[in-house]
Design an enzyme around this catalytic site. Structure first.
Site, mmCIF file in Angstrom:
data_model
loop_
_atom_site.group_PDB
_atom_site.id
_atom_site.type_symbol
_atom_site.label_atom_id
_atom_site.label_comp_id
_atom_site.label_asym_id
_atom_site.label_seq_id
_atom_site.Cartn_x
_atom_site.Cartn_y
_atom_site.Cartn_z
ATOM 1 C CG ASP A 81 -4.316 -6.307 -0.767
ATOM 2 O OD1 ASP A 81 -5.551 -6.319 -0.802
ATOM 3 O OD2 ASP A 81 -3.612 -5.805 -1.671
ATOM 4 C CG ASN A 120 4.839 -8.392 2.769
ATOM 5 O OD1 ASN A 120 5.684 -7.767 2.138
ATOM 6 N ND2 ASN A 120 3.561 -8.010 2.836
ATOM 7 C CD GLU A 121 3.490 -4.087 3.623
ATOM 8 O OE1 GLU A 121 2.312 -4.143 4.007
ATOM 9 O OE2 GLU A 121 3.859 -3.398 2.660
ATOM 10 C CG ASN A 127 6.792 -3.860 0.716
ATOM 11 O OD1 ASN A 127 7.789 -4.194 0.070
ATOM 12 N ND2 ASN A 127 6.021 -4.738 1.338
ATOM 13 C CE1 TYR A 160 1.920 -0.333 -3.566
ATOM 14 C CE2 TYR A 160 2.741 -0.911 -1.390
ATOM 15 C CZ TYR A 160 2.422 -1.269 -2.678
ATOM 16 O OH TYR A 160 2.600 -2.557 -3.108
ATOM 17 C CE1 TYR A 177 -3.871 1.619 -0.800
ATOM 18 C CE2 TYR A 177 -1.613 0.812 -0.850
ATOM 19 C CZ TYR A 177 -2.968 0.617 -1.080
ATOM 20 O OH TYR A 177 -3.416 -0.572 -1.597
ATOM 21 C CD GLU A 227 4.483 -5.182 -1.589
ATOM 22 O OE1 GLU A 227 3.541 -4.369 -1.488
ATOM 23 O OE2 GLU A 227 4.524 -6.263 -0.983
ATOM 24 C CD1 TRP A 280 1.228 -4.505 -5.044
ATOM 25 C CD2 TRP A 280 2.724 -6.135 -4.733
ATOM 26 N NE1 TRP A 280 0.580 -5.554 -4.441
ATOM 27 C CE2 TRP A 280 1.482 -6.570 -4.241
ATOM 28 C CE3 TRP A 280 3.821 -7.007 -4.668
ATOM 29 C CZ2 TRP A 280 1.299 -7.829 -3.686
ATOM 30 C CZ3 TRP A 280 3.630 -8.250 -4.100
ATOM 31 C CH2 TRP A 280 2.375 -8.643 -3.613
ATOM 32 C CE LYS A 336 -1.533 -0.491 -5.112
ATOM 33 N NZ LYS A 336 -2.657 -1.130 -4.387
#
Ligand code: BDP
Length: 581
Positions: free
Chosen positions: A164, A404-405, A455, A457, A461, A493, A538, A558
């Site tokens: 992203d 990351n992820e 992370n 959300y 999300y 995040e 984030w 963000k």
């Protein structure tokens, strides 16, 4: 790789400026010999800076382009070894000097250099680069990959990427011409150790070409004594310990740096000299928290991006100063180099200004199995090695993040993540190793990490618009992860998009109020949990992304600051929360 030095033995000349530039969408340049005959129809480009935002017609172009510049050998460089050093070129670079291929490099965020002593002329040197910005299943990060059904996020973006942020391309950090001694220092590794009663040790591992050296002098500023060693007793790799009584320790509140001077001499004449800042500090983590110099510390900070209008990912000292100053203003003491290694200037400034940094490799959007796994895995290991080699002497770095992820639901993932973590630990046993996970307590690779980075959300999300449900579920999620792994947790995040200037009462998604409330709700919750060692919002600033249905104006919003670094409501909230009076 020793960072360029400027002293009586080593010099550098910055080749940044306006270069010639030619896009090559039909891949003609190699056949048409552009390394020797650069097209007359070329345009001009600024170096360093990504190419995407410098022109009106090629913003989304992530393919092949050529660069050319000319230089004269600076006065005094003639008797030295001459290197060309590139801070970062995204993604694949080939380099020609005076028509001869010097070498190539893969990977967009780490430095590389070539010895060009035998090719360089005194004047009119032609330096030509062919840069391929295309990402594929074989690259790290990967791009243009069809999403797997087990992947949570189904990216559908233009340009097509597996992450992203915008896939900015080109020569994004300075290009240096270096003059270094023919024989001299090859590499230095500095570590430190705290001893009882405020004493400490600085440990040095020195690799050198001792062909002509007769003496090595070591001096640490503030200490009275200079250590002098007869080189004949030294192998080309040697270790040395400096005792430091009443050591002044490095921390974000007091980022004290000693200066280390290493001089190689032949018959009392210095022929190589390296100066490096040294921060003495010790870091460890256990289920009771994160400890810096034996004191528990809570991390407050951000995930960030190297991103600014027009420059793209191009490094710029003023933007760097602004970002680190904004973080200090808000009260941050930490950040993560999400999702790739940042510029060497960033790391040096973090040492000086006092930030604890999670240093991340470019392994974002990694997936396991399918096409190219072996290539991606090899590159991931190479980048871990290159990053640790580059940044191992920075006191600011307390943790390596190897990815990351990663898309770790796939069966092979555990084995590969375990190997990557073990490799980082093998290269550096003095720091923590982790990766940022978006999965739940089923993320078995967290067993191998020293610190759990998550992370999250909820409220965005998932549970969109519903902050109280988000808090309740987040709380259960964190407790269950801690219960299973018994390791400290850092939220690497969390956040919400906010369109600057958009307000709503009652708060709703995309308003500045909602972003502030979401961040406040997270902080309230995190502050109640003893196993939480910190909070990284984030992100610091809004940043450019590929175009996608969920990215208004090609931006991730963000940021608690806008892309031009103006505070949103959330920045003021954080300033209050992180600086209680
Ligand atoms: C996270 C990613 C980050 C994204 C963020 C978001 O790690 O790169 O920008 O989501 O969607 O999963 O804002």
């Amino acid at each position: 790789m020793i960072y360029p030095q400027f002293n009586e033995c080593r010099q550098y000349h910055d080749l940044s400026g306006i270069w010639k530039f030619q896009f090559d969408p039909n891949n003609q340049g190699l056949n048409e010999n552009w390394m020797n005959h650069f097209p007359k129809s070329h345009r001009f480009i600024a170096v360093p800076a990504s190419w995407n935002d410098q022109f009106e017609d090629f913003r989304d172009y992530v393919d092949i382009a050529w660069y050319k510049t000319q230089f004269h050998l600076p006065w005094g460089y003639k008797q030295k070894k001459i290197l060309l050093r590139f801070g970062s070129i995204h993604y694949f670079a080939q380099v020609w000097l005076n028509g001869s291929l010097v070498g190539h490099h893969e990977g967009g965020n780490l430095p590389f250099q070539f010895d060009v002593t035998s090719l360089v002329r005194e004047s009119q040197n032609n330096l030509v680069l062919r840069v391929d910005g295309a990402l594929s299943a074989l690259s790290v990060p990967p791009g243009n990959v069809t999403p797997h059904p087990l992947d949570t996020f189904q990216n559908n973006t233009y340009p097509s990427v597996n992450f992203d942020f915008f896939p900015f391309c080109g020569v994004q950090r300075p290009v240096f011409l270096l003059a270094v001694p023919e024989h001299g220092f090859i590499d230095i590794t500095i570590t430190s150790k705290l001893l009882p009663q405020d004493n400490a040790q600085v440990q040095l591992q020195i690799q050198l070409d001792s062909t002509i050296a007769t003496q090595l002098d070591v001096h640490l500023s503030d200490l009275e004594k200079e250590i002098r060693t007869n080189i004949f007793q030294l192998p080309s790799s040697t270790e040395m310990v400096i005792e430091v009584p009443n050591a002044k320790l490095w921390s974000p509140e007091s980022p004290f740096l000693y200066q280390l001077d290493l001089r190689l001499k032949q018959d009392a004449i210095t022929f190589d000299h390296i100066q490096l800042p040294v921060g003495i500090r010790e870091i460890r983590a256990n289920s009771n928290g994160l400890f810096l110099n034996n004191q528990r510390i809570t991390l407050k900070g951000f995930g960030r991006h190297e991103d600014f209008p027009i420059l793209g990912r191009g490094s710029n000292p003023a933007v760097l100063i602004k970002d680190l100053s904004l973080m200090k203003w808000v009260g941050a003491n930490s950040f993560r180099t999400s999702h790739y290694p940042y510029s060497e200037d960033t790391m040096a400034l973090a040492d000086k200004m006092g930030f604890l940094v999670i240093d991340e490799t470019p392994s974002v959007g990694l997936f396991f199995e399918e096409t190219g796994l072996a290539a991606r895995f090899k590159l991931s290991l190479d980048f871990i090695k290159d990053l640790i080699e580059r940044d191992k002497n920075h006191p600011c770095v307390f943790c390596w993040s190897i990815a990351n992820e990663p898309h770790s639901a796939r069966p092979n993932a555990l084995h590969y993540l375990k190997e990557m973590i073990a490799f980082a630990k093998q290269l550096d046993s003095t720091r923590l190793v982790s990766f940022a996970s978006f999965r739940n307590y089923d993320e078995e690779a967290l067993h191998f990490c020293d610190l759990i980075c998550l992370n999250r959300y909820l409220g965005w999300y998932s549970y969109p618009g519903c902050l109280s449900e988000a808090s309740v579920n987040l709380s259960q999620d964190l407790d269950s992860i801690f219960k299973k792994f018994q390791k400290p947790i850092l939220l690497t995040e969390f956040g919400a998009d906010a369109l600057a200037g958009h307000h709503a009462q009652p708060p709703e998604m995309f308003s500045e109020e909602y972003q502030s409330l979401l961040i406040a709700a997270y902080l309230d919750l995190l502050n109640t949990k003893q196993y939480i060692i910190g909070q990284h919002i984030w992100t610091l600033c809004d940043f450019k992304t590929a175009q996608a249905i969920h990215r208004i104006g090609g931006l991730n919003l963000k940021g608690v600051f806008t892309r031009d670094r103006r505070p949103k409501l959330a920045a003021h909230l954080l300033k209050k929360a992180w600086n209680p009076s």
